[in-house]
Design a protein around this motif. Sequence first.
Motif: not given
Length: 254
Positions: A239-245
């Motif tokens: 989830t954090i990776g998707c938000l950062t992306a």
Amino acid sequence: MSRLTAFKVPNDVVFFAVWLPFALAFLEWPPQIFWRGVLAAAAYTIGLALAVVYQSRVAVLTALTGSAVFFALQRQAKRSLAAMVLVACGVVLVDAAFGFKLIGKLQASWTSRLPLWLAAWRMFLASPWIGHGIGSFALRSPYDLDPASLPAWIAFDPRGIPWAHNLYLEMLAELGVLGLSALLFLMAFPLGKQPKHPPTSQIERFARAAGTALFAFALSAFFELSLWRQWVGLAFFLTIGCLTATNKTQEGAP
């Protein structure tokens, strides 16, 4: 629940409930029939149905709240209200097909987690800065809780439960203030990097879905999650990776 080590109890279907906002991000209004939209609608329906079929109160709460937040972020009150009414009707229909077992469970006691939370809080008070170590809740919590001292209105589960059913209290008990601070920092850091003016509506929808998924994770963490559940860390970092992306895409990165 299954032979998979990652999914052993009914509440593990929270994993699917956390990701439902991404399915909503693919849906268009007015509805259009194309393979991406059909798959998104099917994924959302299956994820919500799983929460009802497995009678997971936390998963249903996570799914409904996450959906409501995503719809609210669209800033279209009438459509959002109509969508939530449709989702709520879907929950009732699926529950009706299985004999209203979820509604029956909703009427059961909601206080069974309070003894676990109290034990975790007492562990935190005993070692507030660094906690008692990873995995210590399962070993120490029985000694930090006297069932006889609990009020009669609190439901006590005598089974040995290895996690606190509250990720924040678990972090305080096992890793102290330092551990909880690290967790909260990871949660908040990508939110502070979001651009204010997304260039495209599609990227904006994905960004809202990622933010809503993180909110859904944070909400379910208050009632259920534990890093001892294999999927929790995976869902958190994805989830954090998707938000950062989505943040980087909105800033102009490919």
